[in-house]
Design a protein around this motif. Structure first.
Motif, mmCIF file in Angstrom:
data_model
loop_
_atom_site.group_PDB
_atom_site.id
_atom_site.type_symbol
_atom_site.label_atom_id
_atom_site.label_comp_id
_atom_site.label_asym_id
_atom_site.label_seq_id
_atom_site.Cartn_x
_atom_site.Cartn_y
_atom_site.Cartn_z
ATOM 1 N N GLU A 160 0.837 -1.190 0.000
ATOM 2 C CA GLU A 160 0.000 0.000 0.000
ATOM 3 C C GLU A 160 0.866 1.232 0.000
ATOM 4 O OE1 GLU A 160 -3.781 -1.496 2.455
ATOM 5 O OE2 GLU A 160 -3.155 0.564 2.904
ATOM 6 N N LYS A 161 0.544 2.164 -0.910
ATOM 7 C CA LYS A 161 1.308 3.406 -0.958
ATOM 8 C C LYS A 161 0.366 4.518 -1.390
ATOM 9 C CE LYS A 161 4.943 5.605 -3.511
ATOM 10 N NZ LYS A 161 5.389 5.642 -4.880
ATOM 11 N N ASP A 162 0.361 5.594 -0.658
ATOM 12 C CA ASP A 162 -0.486 6.748 -0.948
ATOM 13 C C ASP A 162 -1.945 6.341 -1.170
ATOM 14 O OD1 ASP A 162 1.908 8.092 -0.875
ATOM 15 O OD2 ASP A 162 2.181 8.036 -3.046
ATOM 16 N N GLY A 163 -2.440 5.426 -0.358
ATOM 17 C CA GLY A 163 -3.837 5.036 -0.445
ATOM 18 C C GLY A 163 -4.162 4.069 -1.562
ATOM 19 N N LYS A 164 -3.154 3.740 -2.384
ATOM 20 C CA LYS A 164 -3.386 2.780 -3.466
ATOM 21 C C LYS A 164 -2.882 1.402 -3.065
ATOM 22 C CE LYS A 164 -2.455 3.621 -7.927
ATOM 23 N NZ LYS A 164 -1.711 4.249 -9.043
ATOM 24 N N THR A 165 -3.613 0.376 -3.526
ATOM 25 C CA THR A 165 -3.177 -0.981 -3.212
ATOM 26 C C THR A 165 -2.521 -1.609 -4.434
ATOM 27 O OG1 THR A 165 -5.084 -1.119 -1.771
ATOM 28 C CG2 THR A 165 -3.934 -3.175 -2.242
ATOM 29 N N PHE A 166 -1.381 -2.251 -4.200
ATOM 30 C CA PHE A 166 -0.649 -2.905 -5.286
ATOM 31 C C PHE A 166 -0.561 -4.398 -5.007
ATOM 32 C CE2 PHE A 166 0.915 1.392 -4.950
ATOM 33 C CZ PHE A 166 1.047 1.816 -6.263
ATOM 34 N N TYR A 167 -0.687 -5.186 -6.049
ATOM 35 C CA TYR A 167 -0.488 -6.625 -5.935
ATOM 36 C C TYR A 167 0.735 -6.978 -6.756
ATOM 37 C CZ TYR A 167 -5.245 -6.267 -4.271
ATOM 38 O OH TYR A 167 -6.352 -5.912 -3.568
ATOM 39 N N ILE A 168 1.772 -7.463 -6.085
ATOM 40 C CA ILE A 168 3.041 -7.669 -6.785
ATOM 41 C C ILE A 168 3.329 -9.163 -6.915
ATOM 42 C CG2 ILE A 168 5.508 -7.150 -6.807
ATOM 43 C CD1 ILE A 168 4.216 -4.927 -4.567
#
Lengths: 247, 214
Positions: free
Chosen positions: A122-130
């Motif tokens: 999670e960064k700056d309110g965005k969710t990432f799936y890596i």
């Protein structure tokens, strides 16, 4: 008198002695340095995962990882969950980033169910799936960390390779190539399609983000094909998990 | 003469020009073609070869009286392979980023025939200090050619030097590209390296006629 070093017995003894000395020397170096090497590799994984989700020290044109000193701390801060997907079963495991994708691929070929690691950041309110993936280039292995949003649109990638040709295939880990993937949709009309590294797609600036294509590197055809194949076959395995995220 | 006697100094200076390993002895061509698409790779390769050749020459020279002549080539091969593996491991442990940049080149050093050539032709018959100088001289001579070839290939092929754009931006059409200049993609292919090396050989032999064979 015959020279001492020309005798057969001397030659054989010398050869045996040399094998022992060199073997011992190499074994000593290998085991002595192994902890350092393993630690470097472990931190590199964290750096690569962070890079894909946009936590990096990039300047205008070059790709820079966060420093090795900061990496473990930032990894804790940004990576909220580490998942292991096996079929429909999803479990959490904070060592998932240490899963060796190559070993999983081999064991899947032997009939075992593959463990798929997926990191939720999670960064700056965005969710990432890596997702970490691995494939074949021209000379040797290539691999990538691909950060996606829940609709499987690429948010960032990190490519790397073991031994692609310098100046050609080796450029897959350069910004001009990796940044082209950002914003590309892995799906086409709702179905998984992958992203092809395409020659002559008449879009060198990569403005069209829904064409499932990025511009290839001239002179690196096989590496490029390897990248396309890797993205397609490996990320496909994650599709069913992403379907569940929609609800 | 200060630090080196005249004969010793020649060991360094000869391979730079009139006895250059690439252009005159035609050794190490393989790596010269493979890795010179970028200046950085050329530099790294040159430094690695200097290290291995300098050290390897000393090791072989120290062992020259005890190596059985029947298996001397194998012994040389083992020495260079062991050195390269140790260098690789040390880099991976203490300079991980650098070792990633080097990647396959470290392994390629083993196959560089300049190294075996100097072991066989020089280190087996000379003392450690002279062998060391010979190793340094030859690897510098090798490195100079690599850098010249790398310079032209990267400049004309990619418009950059050490990865830094020097001719403008080919996509945004700035600098030279604004007036219609294009990168020559052929320069980054191995055949152009051969042609560039050929041009260097041509220039060198036209300056020094003594180098021309019949």
């Amino acid at each position: 008198m015959e020279n001492r070093t020309d005798k057969n017995s001397y030659t054989i003894i010398f050869a045996i002695g040399m094998v022992f000395v060199v073997g011992a020397l190499l074994a000593f170096f290998a085991s002595f340095l192994k902890p350092n090497i393993d630690e470097n590799k472990r931190i590199e994984r964290q750096q690569n995962i962070l890079y894909a989700m946009g936590v990096n020290d990039n300047d205008e044109s070059s790709a820079n990882m966060v420093s090795t000193a900061e990496a473990p701390e930032l990894f804790k801060k940004y990576i909220k969950k580490q998942l292991v997907i096996q079929g429909t079963k999803v479990s959490e495991d904070d060592k998932a980033y240490l899963i060796d994708v190559k070993k999983e691929q081999t064991s899947a070929k032997a009939g075992n169910e593959r463990r798929l690691p997926l990191f939720v950041g999670e960064k700056d309110g965005k969710t990432f799936y890596i997702a970490p993936i691995r494939g074949k280039g021209l000379w040797d292995a290539i691999w990538a960390y691909v950060a996606l949003d829940k609709n499987m649109v690429v948010q960032g990638v990190f490519f790397d390779h073991k031994g692609e040709t310098a100046g050609l295939g080796a450029n897959i880990n350069k910004r001009f190539f990796m940044d082209d993937f950002i914003g590309e949709d892995l799906k086409n009309n709702g179905a998984f399609k992958g992203i092809a590294v395409a020659k002559g797609n008449a879009d060198p600036l990569n403005k069209d983000k829904s064409d499932n294509e990025v511009d290839a590197i001239a002179g690196a055809t096989i590496t490029g094909n390897g990248v396309s194949a890797m993205l397609k076959s490996e990320l496909k395995l994650y599709v069913s998990h992403f379907e569940t995220l929609k609800n | 003469m200060g630090l080196l006697s005249k004969k010793d100094a020649q060991l360094i200076t000869d391979p730079l020009a009139d006895n250059n390993p690439i252009t005159i002895q035609v050794l190490g061509i393989c790596s010269a073609l493979a890795i010179t698409a970028e200046l950085k790779a050329s530099l790294v390769m040159a430094i690695s070869v200097m290290f291995v050749l300098g050290l390897g020459n000393v090791v072989i020279s120290l062992m020259r009286n005890i190596i059985p002549s029947k298996i001397r080539i194998i012994v040389q091969l083992i020495v260079v392979a062991a050195l390269v593996i140790i260098v690789d491991l040390v880099l991976k442990a203490f300079a991980y980023q650098l070792s990633k940049t080097l990647s396959v080149f470290v392994g390629l050093i083993i196959t560089n025939c300049i190294i075996m050539g100097r072991f066989e032709a020089f280190a087996l018959a000379n003392g450690p200090w002279r062998s060391f100088l010979d190793g340094i001289g030859n690897s510098v001579g090798y490195g100079v050619i690599l850098l010249i070839v790398g310079f032209f290939r990267e400049l004309l092929g990619s418009g950059t030097l050490f990865g830094i754009p020097v001719l403008g931006d080919p996509i945004a059409k700035t600098g030279l590209y604004a007036i219609g200049y294009e990168n020559n993609g052929f320069m980054i292919m191995p055949p152009m390296a051969l042609i560039v090396v050929g041009i260097i050989i041509w220039i060198q032999r036209s300056k020094n006629k003594a180098l021309i064979e019949d």
